[in-house]
Design a protein around this motif. Sequence first.
Motif, PDB file in Angstrom:
ATOM      1  N   ALA A   1       0.837  -1.196   0.000  1.00  0.00           N
ATOM      2  CA  ALA A   1       0.000   0.000   0.000  1.00  0.00           C
ATOM      3  C   ALA A   1       0.876   1.252   0.000  1.00  0.00           C
ATOM      4  CB  ALA A   1      -0.922  -0.008   1.210  1.00  0.00           C
ATOM      5  N   ASP A   2       0.218   2.439  -0.019  1.00  0.00           N
ATOM      6  CA  ASP A   2       0.974   3.688   0.043  1.00  0.00           C
ATOM      7  C   ASP A   2       1.731   3.767   1.364  1.00  0.00           C
ATOM      8  OD1 ASP A   2      -0.668   5.618   2.080  1.00  0.00           O
ATOM      9  OD2 ASP A   2      -2.034   4.337   0.940  1.00  0.00           O
ATOM     10  N   ARG A   3       2.736   4.632   1.420  1.00  0.00           N
ATOM     11  CA  ARG A   3       3.661   4.672   2.542  1.00  0.00           C
ATOM     12  C   ARG A   3       2.956   4.874   3.884  1.00  0.00           C
ATOM     13  NH1 ARG A   3       5.715   8.621   6.543  1.00  0.00           N
ATOM     14  NH2 ARG A   3       7.613   7.620   7.315  1.00  0.00           N
ATOM     15  N   GLY A   4       2.040   5.819   3.985  1.00  0.00           N
ATOM     16  CA  GLY A   4       1.364   6.087   5.248  1.00  0.00           C
ATOM     17  C   GLY A   4       0.563   4.898   5.748  1.00  0.00           C
ATOM     18  N   THR A   5      -0.219   4.293   4.859  1.00  0.00           N
ATOM     19  CA  THR A   5      -1.034   3.129   5.234  1.00  0.00           C
ATOM     20  C   THR A   5      -0.153   1.960   5.631  1.00  0.00           C
ATOM     21  OG1 THR A   5      -2.759   3.827   3.694  1.00  0.00           O
ATOM     22  CG2 THR A   5      -2.816   1.534   4.433  1.00  0.00           C
ATOM     23  N   ARG A   6       0.868   1.708   4.832  1.00  0.00           N
ATOM     24  CA  ARG A   6       1.801   0.603   5.123  1.00  0.00           C
ATOM     25  C   ARG A   6       2.444   0.756   6.491  1.00  0.00           C
ATOM     26  NH1 ARG A   6       6.699   1.413   1.634  1.00  0.00           N
ATOM     27  NH2 ARG A   6       7.365   2.682   3.422  1.00  0.00           N
ATOM     28  N   GLU A   7       2.982   1.918   6.761  1.00  0.00           N
ATOM     29  CA  GLU A   7       3.718   2.111   8.000  1.00  0.00           C
ATOM     30  C   GLU A   7       2.814   2.097   9.225  1.00  0.00           C
ATOM     31  OE1 GLU A   7       6.975   2.025   8.222  1.00  0.00           O
ATOM     32  OE2 GLU A   7       7.142   1.814   6.046  1.00  0.00           O
ATOM     33  N   ARG A   8       1.601   2.592   9.105  1.00  0.00           N
ATOM     34  CA  ARG A   8       0.659   2.528  10.238  1.00  0.00           C
ATOM     35  C   ARG A   8       0.353   1.087  10.607  1.00  0.00           C
ATOM     36  NH1 ARG A   8      -2.055   6.637   7.566  1.00  0.00           N
ATOM     37  NH2 ARG A   8      -3.695   5.206   6.865  1.00  0.00           N
ATOM     38  N   HIS A   9       0.057   0.285   9.613  1.00  0.00           N
ATOM     39  CA  HIS A   9      -0.287  -1.115   9.896  1.00  0.00           C
ATOM     40  C   HIS A   9       0.922  -1.901  10.395  1.00  0.00           C
ATOM     41  CE1 HIS A   9      -4.437  -1.055   8.688  1.00  0.00           C
ATOM     42  NE2 HIS A   9      -4.148  -0.523   7.517  1.00  0.00           N
ATOM     43  N   VAL A  10       2.102  -1.588   9.883  1.00  0.00           N
ATOM     44  CA  VAL A  10       3.312  -2.257  10.357  1.00  0.00           C
ATOM     45  C   VAL A  10       3.568  -1.924  11.818  1.00  0.00           C
ATOM     46  CG1 VAL A  10       5.834  -2.221  10.176  1.00  0.00           C
ATOM     47  CG2 VAL A  10       4.452  -2.569   8.135  1.00  0.00           C
ATOM     48  N   SER A  11       3.470  -0.644  12.183  1.00  0.00           N
ATOM     49  CA  SER A  11       3.714  -0.252  13.577  1.00  0.00           C
ATOM     50  C   SER A  11       2.643  -0.822  14.505  1.00  0.00           C
ATOM     51  CB  SER A  11       3.757   1.271  13.693  1.00  0.00           C
ATOM     52  OG  SER A  11       4.997   1.779  13.242  1.00  0.00           O
ATOM     53  N   ALA A  12       1.397  -0.862  14.041  1.00  0.00           N
ATOM     54  CA  ALA A  12       0.330  -1.446  14.859  1.00  0.00           C
ATOM     55  C   ALA A  12       0.599  -2.927  15.127  1.00  0.00           C
ATOM     56  CB  ALA A  12      -1.019  -1.271  14.159  1.00  0.00           C
ATOM     57  N   ALA A  13       1.015  -3.656  14.085  1.00  0.00           N
ATOM     58  CA  ALA A  13       1.303  -5.087  14.242  1.00  0.00           C
ATOM     59  C   ALA A  13       2.501  -5.305  15.150  1.00  0.00           C
ATOM     60  CB  ALA A  13       1.533  -5.724  12.882  1.00  0.00           C
ATOM     61  N   LYS A  14       3.544  -4.505  14.965  1.00  0.00           N
ATOM     62  CA  LYS A  14       4.756  -4.668  15.774  1.00  0.00           C
ATOM     63  C   LYS A  14       4.469  -4.391  17.250  1.00  0.00           C
ATOM     64  CE  LYS A  14       9.311  -5.382  15.547  1.00  0.00           C
ATOM     65  NZ  LYS A  14       9.692  -5.389  16.949  1.00  0.00           N
ATOM     66  N   ASN A  15       3.664  -3.375  17.523  1.00  0.00           N
ATOM     67  CA  ASN A  15       3.308  -3.069  18.906  1.00  0.00           C
ATOM     68  C   ASN A  15       2.487  -4.196  19.532  1.00  0.00           C
ATOM     69  OD1 ASN A  15       0.867  -1.832  20.680  1.00  0.00           O
ATOM     70  ND2 ASN A  15       2.768  -0.757  21.137  1.00  0.00           N
ATOM     71  N   LEU A  16       1.493  -4.678  18.801  1.00  0.00           N
ATOM     72  CA  LEU A  16       0.627  -5.725  19.345  1.00  0.00           C
ATOM     73  C   LEU A  16       1.389  -7.034  19.540  1.00  0.00           C
ATOM     74  CD1 LEU A  16      -2.196  -6.572  20.224  1.00  0.00           C
ATOM     75  CD2 LEU A  16      -2.672  -7.192  17.854  1.00  0.00           C
ATOM     76  N   ILE A  17       2.197  -7.405  18.563  1.00  0.00           N
ATOM     77  CA  ILE A  17       2.967  -8.643  18.672  1.00  0.00           C
ATOM     78  C   ILE A  17       3.931  -8.559  19.843  1.00  0.00           C
ATOM     79  CG2 ILE A  17       4.835  -9.955  17.584  1.00  0.00           C
ATOM     80  CD1 ILE A  17       2.236 -10.803  16.482  1.00  0.00           C
ATOM     81  N   GLY A  18       4.527  -7.397  20.060  1.00  0.00           N
ATOM     82  CA  GLY A  18       5.430  -7.237  21.194  1.00  0.00           C
ATOM     83  C   GLY A  18       4.727  -7.440  22.518  1.00  0.00           C
ATOM     84  N   ARG A  19       3.533  -6.882  22.645  1.00  0.00           N
ATOM     85  CA  ARG A  19       2.790  -7.001  23.906  1.00  0.00           C
ATOM     86  C   ARG A  19       2.267  -8.419  24.121  1.00  0.00           C
ATOM     87  NH1 ARG A  19      -1.705  -4.511  23.816  1.00  0.00           N
ATOM     88  NH2 ARG A  19      -1.745  -3.584  21.731  1.00  0.00           N
ATOM     89  N   VAL A  20       1.670  -8.980  23.084  1.00  0.00           N
ATOM     90  CA  VAL A  20       1.134 -10.339  23.200  1.00  0.00           C
ATOM     91  C   VAL A  20       2.279 -11.351  23.338  1.00  0.00           C
ATOM     92  CG1 VAL A  20      -0.220 -12.139  22.050  1.00  0.00           C
ATOM     93  CG2 VAL A  20      -0.948  -9.751  21.934  1.00  0.00           C
ATOM     94  N   GLY A  21       3.373 -11.111  22.635  1.00  0.00           N
ATOM     95  CA  GLY A  21       4.502 -12.021  22.725  1.00  0.00           C
ATOM     96  C   GLY A  21       5.060 -12.118  24.132  1.00  0.00           C
ATOM     97  N   ARG A  22       5.187 -10.985  24.800  1.00  0.00           N
ATOM     98  CA  ARG A  22       5.678 -11.014  26.183  1.00  0.00           C
ATOM     99  C   ARG A  22       4.714 -11.788  27.073  1.00  0.00           C
ATOM    100  NH1 ARG A  22       9.314  -8.696  29.390  1.00  0.00           N
ATOM    101  NH2 ARG A  22      10.170  -7.527  27.631  1.00  0.00           N
ATOM    102  N   LEU A  23       3.418 -11.588  26.879  1.00  0.00           N
ATOM    103  CA  LEU A  23       2.425 -12.319  27.665  1.00  0.00           C
ATOM    104  C   LEU A  23       2.530 -13.817  27.420  1.00  0.00           C
ATOM    105  CD1 LEU A  23      -0.158 -12.405  29.464  1.00  0.00           C
ATOM    106  CD2 LEU A  23      -1.483 -12.187  27.341  1.00  0.00           C
ATOM    107  N   VAL A  24       2.610 -14.216  26.149  1.00  0.00           N
ATOM    108  CA  VAL A  24       2.682 -15.641  25.811  1.00  0.00           C
ATOM    109  C   VAL A  24       3.961 -16.252  26.362  1.00  0.00           C
ATOM    110  CG1 VAL A  24       2.937 -17.279  23.909  1.00  0.00           C
ATOM    111  CG2 VAL A  24       1.217 -15.475  23.768  1.00  0.00           C
ATOM    112  N   GLY A  25       5.086 -15.566  26.196  1.00  0.00           N
ATOM    113  CA  GLY A  25       6.353 -16.103  26.682  1.00  0.00           C
ATOM    114  C   GLY A  25       6.358 -16.295  28.186  1.00  0.00           C
ATOM    115  N   GLU A  26       5.883 -15.288  28.908  1.00  0.00           N
ATOM    116  CA  GLU A  26       5.892 -15.371  30.369  1.00  0.00           C
ATOM    117  C   GLU A  26       4.893 -16.400  30.888  1.00  0.00           C
ATOM    118  OE1 GLU A  26       5.210 -11.382  31.628  1.00  0.00           O
ATOM    119  OE2 GLU A  26       7.294 -10.744  31.269  1.00  0.00           O
ATOM    120  N   GLU A  27       3.702 -16.415  30.304  1.00  0.00           N
ATOM    121  CA  GLU A  27       2.678 -17.362  30.763  1.00  0.00           C
ATOM    122  C   GLU A  27       3.082 -18.810  30.443  1.00  0.00           C
ATOM    123  OE1 GLU A  27      -1.080 -16.626  32.192  1.00  0.00           O
ATOM    124  OE2 GLU A  27       0.793 -15.945  33.087  1.00  0.00           O
ATOM    125  N   ALA A  28       3.651 -19.022  29.263  1.00  0.00           N
ATOM    126  CA  ALA A  28       4.063 -20.381  28.892  1.00  0.00           C
ATOM    127  C   ALA A  28       5.104 -20.908  29.870  1.00  0.00           C
ATOM    128  CB  ALA A  28       4.614 -20.386  27.469  1.00  0.00           C
TER     129      ALA A  28
END
Length: 377
Positions: free
Chosen positions: A305-332
Amino acid sequence: MNFDLTEERQMLQDTLRRFLRERYDTATRNQILDSDSGMSADIWSELAELGVIGALFTEEQGGFGGKGFDISVVFEELGRAGVVEPFLDTAVLAGGLIADLGNADQLSHVEEIIGGGLQLAFAHGEPTSRYELTQVSTSAMEKDGDVVLNGRKAVVVNAEAADMLVVSARESGAVGDAEGISLFLVPKDAKGLTIQGYALLAGGRAAEVTLDDVTVPASARLGAAGKAASAIEARIAAANVAQTAETLGAMDTACGLTKDYLGTRKQFGRPIGTFQALAHRMSDLLIEMEQARSAVIIAAGHLEADRGTRERHVSAAKNLIGRVGRLVGEEAIQLHGGIAMTQEYELAHIAKRIIMADHRFGDVDHHLERFIALSAA
């Protein structure tokens, strides 16, 4: 919207998953981690023969994929198996930049990459740059028709094994300016290039790279002088899609191991997974996993997609994966108990991979701030 994989991507996923299930167990990975190179040349060659690297390049570049969903399919499987070989650094980052910016002579390297015969590293981050892509102080000065590079690069993954480095350097402008950044192909044996390697906590190897009057011909420049910033940002976006997909695969393995453990470990004569408190915690992890998967799908779907749309979705995914990843790692780890910390058990490596993924290409705080700034623009 239909999120089912195409027939070709489904075949790629099935083939890659079957190969890694048969060839990449915990003992094999531990042997690779203990080796001097931090990777297996045999595994690399076999995966190249299967077409895994080719799936990361478009047909115009000599591959047969290269789109966001091709990248996410490959890296989710690599993450699920805990593969430590540098596919992201050789193919997505350095190889992708050559494919995007290279001239006819430079593009010949892409065929070598896809065939598994060329290892690369992307030397961009510097000791003071943190996650800012334009914080480049390494200098590039023209002299007698050549270019002289001076500076230092930090945490350059795969630098020791690389045959060639793609190095960013500033030809003009102030540190922090997008204008003035160029990319150069630098052979590993170039005079004045020093590589000091070390093992990474989550697997693989990186190095501190010093360039002391490293001289390369002007023909080593990728693309136009001083115009590489947008290409770097686009490739980092692709790398973030790859890494979030890889982390998603690792999280899926962590949840699967935890579910199996809760079903077999017994206390008071019955599996501990039947205890309501533990069952609820496991259910929470699976719910969070579905949200994380959706974020990766959206980021992969908007990579072109265009630069703005691409970067928003990338940052949203990176933030969410970071938060959920820490939860999954610690809980596991907590749901397993002490066995989760032993090197011989699969979860020990997987949990480290999940947690450390947040610290590359920007952590949760960085991408939250970036998402807000991009949304307000």
